[in-house]
Write an enzyme that holds these catalytic residues in place. Structure first.
Site, PDB file in Angstrom:
ATOM      1  N   LYS A  75      -2.026 -60.642  20.295  1.00  0.00           N
ATOM      2  CA  LYS A  75      -1.797 -60.861  18.983  1.00  0.00           C
ATOM      3  C   LYS A  75      -0.685 -60.461  18.583  1.00  0.00           C
ATOM      4  O   LYS A  75       0.044 -59.355  18.738  1.00  0.00           O
ATOM      5  CB  LYS A  75      -2.893 -60.055  18.233  1.00  0.00           C
TER       6      LYS A  75
ATOM      7  N   ARG B 280      -3.518 -62.403   4.282  1.00  0.00           N
ATOM      8  CA  ARG B 280      -3.436 -61.253   3.462  1.00  0.00           C
ATOM      9  C   ARG B 280      -3.733 -61.439   1.814  1.00  0.00           C
ATOM     10  O   ARG B 280      -3.780 -60.370   1.422  1.00  0.00           O
ATOM     11  CB  ARG B 280      -1.985 -60.867   3.721  1.00  0.00           C
TER      12      ARG B 280
ATOM     13  N   LYS C 199      -3.453 -65.406  19.516  1.00  0.00           N
ATOM     14  CA  LYS C 199      -3.105 -65.409  18.210  1.00  0.00           C
ATOM     15  C   LYS C 199      -1.699 -65.465  17.516  1.00  0.00           C
ATOM     16  O   LYS C 199      -1.233 -64.322  18.099  1.00  0.00           O
ATOM     17  CB  LYS C 199      -4.224 -64.483  17.370  1.00  0.00           C
TER      18      LYS C 199
ATOM     19  N   SER D 272      -4.362 -68.467   9.354  1.00  0.00           N
ATOM     20  CA  SER D 272      -3.986 -68.899   7.999  1.00  0.00           C
ATOM     21  C   SER D 272      -2.795 -69.760   7.545  1.00  0.00           C
ATOM     22  O   SER D 272      -3.046 -70.992   6.873  1.00  0.00           O
ATOM     23  CB  SER D 272      -4.234 -67.706   6.848  1.00  0.00           C
TER      24      SER D 272
ATOM     25  N   TYR E 128      -9.968 -72.167  10.285  1.00  0.00           N
ATOM     26  CA  TYR E 128     -10.465 -72.736   8.856  1.00  0.00           C
ATOM     27  C   TYR E 128     -10.676 -74.130   8.571  1.00  0.00           C
ATOM     28  O   TYR E 128     -11.339 -74.631   7.717  1.00  0.00           O
ATOM     29  CB  TYR E 128      -9.313 -72.338   7.911  1.00  0.00           C
TER      30      TYR E 128
END
Ligand code: PBG
Length: 329
Positions: A196, A206, A254, A280, A319
């Site tokens: 990550k 966030r 990620k 995101s 998403y």
């Protein structure tokens, strides 16, 4: 007699193209991130993530049923914790009746077959917005790992199938595995966020959880002392191999798109499933460009998701999962 080979023959029409297509996207590829909040009847759109929502537990039920009907069978839960419950040690994370623990039970109750994975990290619970405990201006590793192991146990007790530590502390996979084994949760899996990176693409997430590192004197403003430097490649392999040795069942890279070189490299090296988190910021970038009419939303979405799978992803946290599945069904 040249050319005997004409590569365009295999591209002549859709029938032949689909016959020889190497990468096919299906609902089985996806892990759906879900954001959960306290309250009743809450479905609030996240400002920086168009068409993505935070749900209170009652509406989470409907969402989970809708996902199941679409063929989406795995979710990854995140909670937005009220400010008054946040502290440096993330005490609320261990509350057996906390929002995460109730969210797990809610999903299992309404849809017992749904695979439930949970985020394990302190940041949503931390008054400083960090993934670990802070002492003397530093994020301390070993004390944090103890909390993460307890947190994982608490999620397992609530019914989680997998815990997904996203914190990047050293040694946490082993500590979590041992705690789960000791307590009899031998079937609870670990999906480790193993490679990550400290990425600016996490910004909208966030916002969603109100979990950005706090702007407090003498506290790090970013996560670079624990998340990886995006300049590094060998380090990703090292991190991933260690997590597998410590007991990770699934490893993860990620973010997604900017890191597909790392995905391919890890996929070639390891023999456990590799997950990729299309984060995101990747989602929001495309939504924004599409809103402006600058990109064709669905076409670019499919190209991106296919690229992630082609690079070696066995699991895609995205998403876009619902959008994709509606498009292809
Ligand atoms: C928290 C966590 C983050 C994401 C998943 N778990 C944010 C962070 O590390 O700051 C990011 C996901 C996204 O951007 O979609 N440990």
């Amino acid at each position: 007699m040249y050319p005997i080979k004409r590569n365009r023959r295999l591209r002549t029409n859709e029938a032949i193209r689909s016959l020889v297509r190497e990468t096919i996207i299906s609902p089985n590829d996806f892990l759906v991130p879900l954001f959960v909040v306290e309250g009743k009847g809450v479905k609030e759109e996240i400002a920086s993530m168009p068409n993505y929502y935070r749900f209170s537990l009652d509406l989470l039920e409907n969402e989970v049923k809708a996902l199941w009907i679409l063929g989406l069978k795995s979710v990854l839960l995140f909670v937005k914790v009220p400010d008054n419950l946040k502290d440096n040690k993330g005490t609320e994370a261990l509350n057996p009746n906390g929002l995460m623990q109730r969210a797990i039970k809610t999903v299992k109750n309404v849809c017992p077959e749904m695979l439930v994975m949970t985020d394990v990290a302190l940041d949503p619970y931390s008054s400083f917005g960090h993934d670990g405990i802070i002492e003397n201006g530093k994020i301390v590793n070993d004390d944090t790992v103890e909390v993460l192991a307890e947190m994982s146990l608490s999620h397992a007790e609530a019914g989680a199938n997998f815990v997904a530590p996203s914190d990047m502390m050293d040694g946490r996979i082993l500590a979590i595995r041992e705690t789960l084994e000791d307590e009899g949760f031998v079937d609870t899996g670990i999906m480790s966020y193993s490679a990550k990176y400290a990425s600016a693409f996490y910004g909208p997430f966030r916002d969603a959880l109100d979990s950005a590192p706090a702007d407090v004197k003498d506290i790090p403003k970013d996560k670079k002392t624990y998340q990886m430097d995006y300049s590094n490649r060998f380090e990703a392999l090292r991190e991933t191999e260690m997590d597998i040795d410590e007991g990770a069942d699934i490893v993860m890279v990620k973010p997604g798109l900017c890191y597909l070189d790392i995905v391919r490299e890890i996929k070639n090296e390891v023999d456990v499933p590799v997950a990729v988190y299309q984060v995101s910021g990747e989602y929001s970038m495309l939504k924004a460009a599409a809103e402006k009419g600058w990109l064709d939303h669905d076409a670019v979405m499919m190209e991106q998701i296919t690229a992630i799978k082609r690079a070696g992803a066995d699991v895609i946290a995205s998403y876009f999962a619902k959008d994709v599945v509606k498009l292809i069904s």
